[in-house]
Design an enzyme around this catalytic site. Sequence first.
Site, short mmCIF file in Angstrom:
data_model
loop_
_atom_site.label_atom_id
_atom_site.label_comp_id
_atom_site.label_asym_id
_atom_site.label_seq_id
_atom_site.Cartn_x
_atom_site.Cartn_y
_atom_site.Cartn_z
N THR A 1 0.72 -1.17 -0.10
CA THR A 1 0.15 -0.14 -0.49
C THR A 1 1.14 1.36 -0.06
O THR A 1 1.70 1.17 0.60
CB THR A 1 -0.97 0.30 1.36
OG1 THR A 1 -0.13 0.04 2.27
CG2 THR A 1 -1.80 -1.32 1.32
N LYS B 1 -14.77 17.96 11.23
CA LYS B 1 -15.31 18.08 12.49
C LYS B 1 -15.64 19.53 13.17
O LYS B 1 -14.96 20.28 13.52
CB LYS B 1 -15.01 16.74 13.59
CG LYS B 1 -16.55 16.99 15.06
CD LYS B 1 -16.34 15.46 15.69
CE LYS B 1 -17.70 15.07 15.81
NZ LYS B 1 -17.40 13.97 16.79
N TRP C 1 -20.13 16.44 11.76
CA TRP C 1 -19.35 16.37 10.18
C TRP C 1 -19.46 16.95 9.50
O TRP C 1 -20.29 16.87 8.78
CB TRP C 1 -19.64 14.14 10.66
CG TRP C 1 -18.74 13.65 11.51
CD1 TRP C 1 -19.52 12.94 12.29
CD2 TRP C 1 -17.29 13.45 11.82
NE1 TRP C 1 -18.94 12.97 12.85
CE2 TRP C 1 -17.25 13.11 13.07
CE3 TRP C 1 -16.12 13.59 11.23
CZ2 TRP C 1 -16.03 12.55 13.82
CZ3 TRP C 1 -15.25 14.18 12.07
CH2 TRP C 1 -15.19 13.07 13.11
N GLU D 1 -5.84 -3.44 -0.59
CA GLU D 1 -5.92 -4.12 -0.52
C GLU D 1 -7.36 -5.38 -0.83
O GLU D 1 -7.52 -6.36 0.14
CB GLU D 1 -6.63 -3.73 0.98
CG GLU D 1 -5.51 -3.29 2.45
CD GLU D 1 -5.38 -2.24 2.13
OE1 GLU D 1 -5.63 -1.15 0.88
OE2 GLU D 1 -4.60 -1.17 3.04
#
Lengths: 541, 541
Positions: B183, B438, B443, B329
């Site tokens: 990754t 936030k 959010w 992944e």
Amino acid sequence: MTAVSTMMRAALSLNHFLDRAGRYHADVEIVSRMPDKSLHRHTFRDFHRRALALAEVLVAAGVQPGDRVATLSWNHYAHLECYFGIPAAGAVMHNLNLRLFPHDLAFIVNHAKDHILIVDDVLLPLLAQFSKDVKFERIIVVPLTGKPVPAGYDDYEELLRKASGRFEPVAVDEHAPCGMCYTSGTTGHPKGVVYSHRSTVLHTLVAALPGALGVSDTDTVLPVVPMFHANAWGLPYLAVFVGARLVMPGPHLDAESLLDLFQRERVTITGGVPTIWLSILQALRSAPSRWDLVPGMRMLVGGSAAPESLFRGFDEFGLEVGTAWGMTETSPLGTVSALTAAMRALPEDQQYALRVKQGRAAPLVEIRLIGEQGEVAWDGQSAGEIQVRGPWITGSYHEMPVRESSFTADGWLRTGDVGCIDEHGFLRLTDRTKDLIKSGGEWISSVDLENAIMGHPAVLEAAVIAVPHPRWAERPLAVIVLRPGMSATAEEIQQYGSRTFAKWQVPDAYEFVAEIPRTSTGKFLKTKLRDMYKDWAWQGA
Amino acid sequence: MTAVSTMMRAALSLNHFLDRAGRYHADVEIVSRMPDKSLHRHTFRDFHRRALALAEVLVAAGVQPGDRVATLSWNHYAHLECYFGIPAAGAVMHNLNLRLFPHDLAFIVNHAKDHILIVDDVLLPLLAQFSKDVKFERIIVVPLTGKPVPAGYDDYEELLRKASGRFEPVAVDEHAPCGMCYTSGTTGHPKGVVYSHRSTVLHTLVAALPGALGVSDTDTVLPVVPMFHANAWGLPYLAVFVGARLVMPGPHLDAESLLDLFQRERVTITGGVPTIWLSILQALRSAPSRWDLVPGMRMLVGGSAAPESLFRGFDEFGLEVGTAWGMTETSPLGTVSALTAAMRALPEDQQYALRVKQGRAAPLVEIRLIGEQGEVAWDGQSAGEIQVRGPWITGSYHEMPVRESSFTADGWLRTGDVGCIDEHGFLRLTDRTKDLIKSGGEWISSVDLENAIMGHPAVLEAAVIAVPHPRWAERPLAVIVLRPGMSATAEEIQQYGSRTFAKWQVPDAYEFVAEIPRTSTGKFLKTKLRDMYKDWAWQGA
């Protein structure tokens, strides 16, 4: 140090397909023709709920993982629920071929040790013919006619209503069995093939590919091939997986009823044995402007090789015949004929020559031809027994010893079919090993002769068999059904056949009949024909 | 008694795909753009022979099953040979991301314990930057420029010529590793994901489906996404499997070079990150009549969410943008956006609203959203962390303990991406967990703001990040690149954003820059942006 895969070990499972159908394809319709010819309609949402309800009541009735639950049913919504609901209970769906003789059905039920039977109410008279020879723990009747279920049986609809609606499918290993079919062999006892979740999931993924059957959510699928015959070629699994609209013909399989459904429900893909399509083509020809079908509707032909005249005939109506090869032992997709982009650019005649072939091995399947001297070249001429290997090919028969006559020592299935493979890898089916004709030491393919003779305008159907001959050991005899109102002599047909075959290959014996005997799955019953004509009197021999 | 499946236990293997490519797709072409911009052409027949030759010489060189063989290569024919030749030797193809920093490459090579490296001659200068920190048993150089390979290295072409041509791929268990990617995380060390033959075969079968990427032998595929990045989304495996023509761009990834290849080689499907397509769209707009592309060419966008303006922009040119979501992944196909037949009948605006989403879980993949109170409803509004499970999803990282931050106790991958799922099951990616803002306890999705702001005619690119705020804890700040020759004020953009967002959600801070810093894979490097603007001076706060 050796690296180890970090991938999750997630099991392949039909329950995943069922979950997707409820989650993603809930509004897609399932249409079923009922015994009274009315149309029953519901959606994949209903299917998902009812299949899980069936699984729940089966588990509540004590069904254990690996137990067999048999079905004796036509193609309709409830049979589809069995296809997924029985495996969701962890059990094995064993579909019974309602065209078999009652004594064969009794043998199969006993050999498979079926615990429970789910049966259409309209098929109870068939059940009555062998019920004294079998013992089910429980018989569940699907009330297709709407009439009350007779005493002593469970009512399928009533059972489903008892489900709580809160049921999680039984988790099983991917190698666990999910379905079972017996072969309808013309010799010896039927033999059981047991499919696994894994084999069925892989078969379905591959069947959906554009280069295989190529079914997607834009399609409306009508399986003419019965769900009790080689899993209706996997079409029910496929439609549920991709979210294709499903149209089920129920017990009405005559040309008129099918054409009516094709037209009414805008069917885009259908599949069945050649005899079905021969009768449909005849019906279209007798009233060319009567039917308004979806242009380009695809018609899959399998079960036996189809004559080129069938492909050309449907092309005149803008309908596309496609072919494949397989058997109960191969789930059933063994090969599939899909022309590549390059092949679709070939002259028309060359395209037909490829289209009538059975095509290439399906992805994940390996194929080879074995002749008397071992593996045979892919030259389009050399013939050998077709042998296959792959994750949805059977490696044994249910509770039977593995015999040399069925499997090779290196693990391939001996299919008993004979064919050639050309340089493109396209298989052409020439015969069953036992249907080849050995005349004067040379092999003659009965299938090639049949397809050639069926090209004659007056011939509706032709079966060619070997009959004993005092000089040549065997000679081909053609059993012929003429088209209604048309005539042809043996000499005319013989002359017609000589256009494409050497003189010694063309039959010199002809028998004109009203009907050719068939197996339960619609194939010519050649064992019977050979028996009928075994004492043929050869003139001048 | 429990029934047992009679199906053969045939292993899923990339070797089967390689065999089919040689057997059935031999005449299909592979075109590669070389460093000097010339075009190298050969066929799947050559590819098949050379991949087996590579496997043979690797085995002869002592490579053992499970050993890692690394590649440091652009997209071209030789890299494709590595994709199949290294697994055919029983080994693991580990592709190295040539855009990483040299010290990261050294870490990865050492962590993976790569035995052998296969490297493009044009990338030897990159190798020189970390070669002192690693130790390969052998370095094989692909002479793309045609110049002699420097002393001390093996010549790829010379090695291949030594092969006998009689080599059978090494048979391995289906769970055996075939490939490996690290990754490119922006925090912490890179982590290794090891793919298996099984996971790659299943991923490829599903990717080929009409409802997924839908690639067939009528397609010409150009992977812009590098083969060292999430396996180029599986496109190389897919093309070899279905027999699609392959066009490889080599090192030339600018808009002009790509458009030239699209046009010249009649490309029908391509894939890359949004920034590539933004630059291509700009090039098309600047000279609308210059390019003659295949009508309906499909352009897959992945890596991050793409703005609706990109879809609408390409539609004007008759080109179709499609989207998907995944990561190293997930092999990488997690979800794919393919509208159903019913959705394609919706009004245009509703279709766009669906097309910009990342779509449904790919077949065989399960998806769920987990919020602070557990699983989140599929209502199109509620957001949660995206978690996935399935046969090509990683369940651990190479030689690392399984941590709670990456995997749940019940075996799902925690992706770190945040999204909503609507009632159709379509995922909409809203953010990386660490990129959420936030503000005052609420959010705000940075991705939604970016896509809205990029709809402004003067805005070329926009990245929105959280910066500390004395009153609201965090507030969004927009970093903006304007289109060449165009202008807009912060107030104008703020007003534009207010059309679709509540006032408190729209950024009140704007920074106009010439370029936004990016990760090696072209994504906005938000860690760097956050660091650059962490001391933002809020007026009147």
